[in-house]
Design an enzyme around this catalytic site. Structure first.
Site, short mmCIF file in Angstrom:
data_model
loop_
_atom_site.label_atom_id
_atom_site.label_comp_id
_atom_site.label_asym_id
_atom_site.label_seq_id
_atom_site.Cartn_x
_atom_site.Cartn_y
_atom_site.Cartn_z
N ARG A 100 0.82 -1.21 0.00
CA ARG A 100 0.00 0.00 0.00
C ARG A 100 0.85 1.26 0.00
O ARG A 100 0.45 2.30 -0.50
CB ARG A 100 -0.93 0.01 1.22
CG ARG A 100 -1.93 -1.13 1.26
CD ARG A 100 -2.71 -1.10 2.56
NE ARG A 100 -3.28 -2.41 2.86
CZ ARG A 100 -3.92 -2.70 3.97
NH1 ARG A 100 -4.08 -1.78 4.91
NH2 ARG A 100 -4.42 -3.91 4.18
N GLU A 171 -10.70 -1.49 -5.96
CA GLU A 171 -11.24 -0.55 -4.97
C GLU A 171 -10.34 0.67 -4.81
O GLU A 171 -9.15 0.62 -5.05
CB GLU A 171 -11.36 -1.26 -3.63
CG GLU A 171 -12.07 -0.43 -2.56
CD GLU A 171 -11.92 -1.03 -1.17
OE1 GLU A 171 -12.85 -0.88 -0.38
OE2 GLU A 171 -10.87 -1.63 -0.88
#
Length: 483
Positions: A100, A171
């Site tokens: 991330r 997403e």
């Protein structure tokens, strides 16, 4: 200001792709033409858009967990277990924290340690490190659509590898995966990063491939007023469709008051359709996502199941297209696969029981729906005004002015002036509206609702209510009442 809400020129996009794919060694595996052919040969039941549209058309609410571990085979085993034993309709691949933050070297070390210990030393699946071929092992092994769920401000390489790997849902967004997740990443940067992601999804669509996009609805997850999450979701959808995205799932995080939660899902779909149509798009498929409670959970497993059940009830009665399910081990850390499956089965039972039921549209529900719509329109109108008609410019300027403001977010680009608190019936109101562009009518509505609670509890309306509400559900209540 460089950022504009303009579709990226094809030649510029293809040129940027070459630089993105060079940022880690597995980028060289991406061949978009070959990836298009891979998607075209994929079974229909593995394509997320197909499942979502079928559910929307047939008034069904699908269930999906969160899940991700470090090793490929273990991840496949986990997803198979949740599909077969947990009765999931849709599946995730939750990405690890190192990925991330684009820290692929650290993720590589986590993979190595996971192989050595034979257990996951990462809190998710490091898709970039594994590359296209390993990602396809997941898609080929799982008989259901799989979504990429993460939290990445710059998800360009992650999108390239996972979409080429066969994932059919991605997403996140420029606001929802920046302001609640990062401290020092600018909105100008993340808007451009996510314009790239959406342009990539649009490029796939131009070649006949249906990829769904899902902005992250809950934001910071705790006591987020519906108008705030609605505004962010709609803005990210508007940025996405500009780049050629045709399928969007807009999310909302459960707040706990059933009437408000149902009104929120109803108004989200209505508002999204309005704003997207007003921009001239009449071919966008919109579905909705209900996230079960994202705040603190009770440690007691039986009480945790009650929280899950309440979320399942709200998702079913709101007629959301899908619900993201929590586990009874939320308060204890990463859940076991058995606990994850238990949350799914609990949700499945309630959704099945309520599928043919509806809740009467009451006066109170109409009031909630109308106030959410009024607030969201006020915010979005000011964003557009600040951007001189350009949504991307407006987003940056709106955060600078506090017109867009997300409670409890860590970003230095967020004003952090608004404060939410529950009213006497548990609906989330504004204790402090900060610089939100609300008129006195809206402000008075919230003040009056909180005064009612203060009168009932025999205390002043104050910040202490916010603190009490944050911990209330973990202590077995919805409203944080004084002892």
């Amino acid at each position: 200001m460089q950022v504009k809400n303009k579709k990226i020129d094809k030649e510029l996009f293809l040129k940027e792709r070459q630089e993105v794919l060079k940022s880690w060694s597995t980028g060289k595996e991406v061949d978009i033409n070959e990836a298009v052919e891979f998607h075209k040969n994929m079974p229909e039941n593995k394509i997320m858009v197909n499942k979502l549209i079928d559910a929307k058309n047939n008034n069904k609410t699908l269930i999906q967990p969160r899940a991700g571990v470090a090793l490929v085979e273990a991840h496949i085993d986990l997803l198979k277990f949740l599909l077969e034993k947990g009765e999931a309709d849709l599946l995730p691949t939750t990405i690890d924290s190192y990925t991330r933050q684009n820290q692929y070297q650290e993720a590589e070390q986590g993979i190595k340690e996971s192989y050595e210990t034979r257990r996951s030393m990462l809190n998710g699946f490091p898709a970039v490190n594994y590359g296209v071929k390993e990602c396809r092992k997941i898609i080929e092994a799982i008989d259901a659509p799989v979504e990429v769920r993460h939290g990445t401000p710059d998800a360009r390489l992650l999108a390239e590898i996972t979409l080429a790997g066969g994932f059919t849902d991605f997403e996140g967004g420029a606001i929802s995966y920046n302001i609640p997740y990062a401290k020092k990443v600018s909105l100008e940067d993340t808007i451009q990063y996510w314009q790239y992601v959406d342009r990539l999804v649009g490029y796939y669509y131009e070649h006949g491939i249906k990829i769904n996009r899902e902005p992250f609805g809950p934001l910071t997850g705790t006591l987020v007023p519906p108008a705030i999450s609605h505004s962010v979701a709609i803005l990210e959808a508007l940025l996405a469709v500009k780049q050629g995205v045709k399928y969007v799932s807009l999310g909302y995080g459960q707040n706990g008051n059933l009437i408000q939660d149902i009104a929120a899902i109803q108004s989200l779909k209505e508002l999204a359709e309005k704003y997207i149509c007003d921009e001239g798009y009449d071919d966008i498929e919109i579905t909705t996502v209900f996230h079960q409670w994202m705040g603190g959970f009770p440690q007691d497993e039986a009480k945790a199941f009650a929280v899950i059940s309440w979320g399942a009830t709200a998702s079913a009665l709101s007629k959301a297209t899908k619900v993201i399910v929590k586990s009874p081990h939320e308060a204890l850390g990463i859940p076991t696969k058995e606990a994850n499956a238990s949350g799914l089965k609990t949700t499945r039972q309630i959704i099945n029981m309520l599928r043919d039921q509806s809740i009467e549209q009451t006066k109170n529900m109409d009031i909630e729906r109308e106030i959410i719509i009024e607030e969201t329109i006020a915010i979005l109108s000011k964003v557009k005004e600040l951007g001189d008609g350009d949504w991307a410019v407006g987003i940056v300027r709106a955060f600078e002015a506090g017109v867009l403001d997300i409670p409890f977010a860590p970003s230095q680009y967020n004003s952090g002036k608004i404060l939410p608190a529950r009213d006497n019936k548990g609906a989330v109101r504004f204790l402090n509206t900060g610089n939100l562009p609300f008129d006195n009518k809206i402000k008075d509505f919230h003040a009056d609702k909180l005064k009612e609670r203060g009168f009932y509890e025999e205390r002043d309306v104050s910040f202490q209510m916010v603190v009490d509400d944050i911990y209330a559900i973990s202590k077995g209540m919805l409203v944080g009442r004084p002892k």
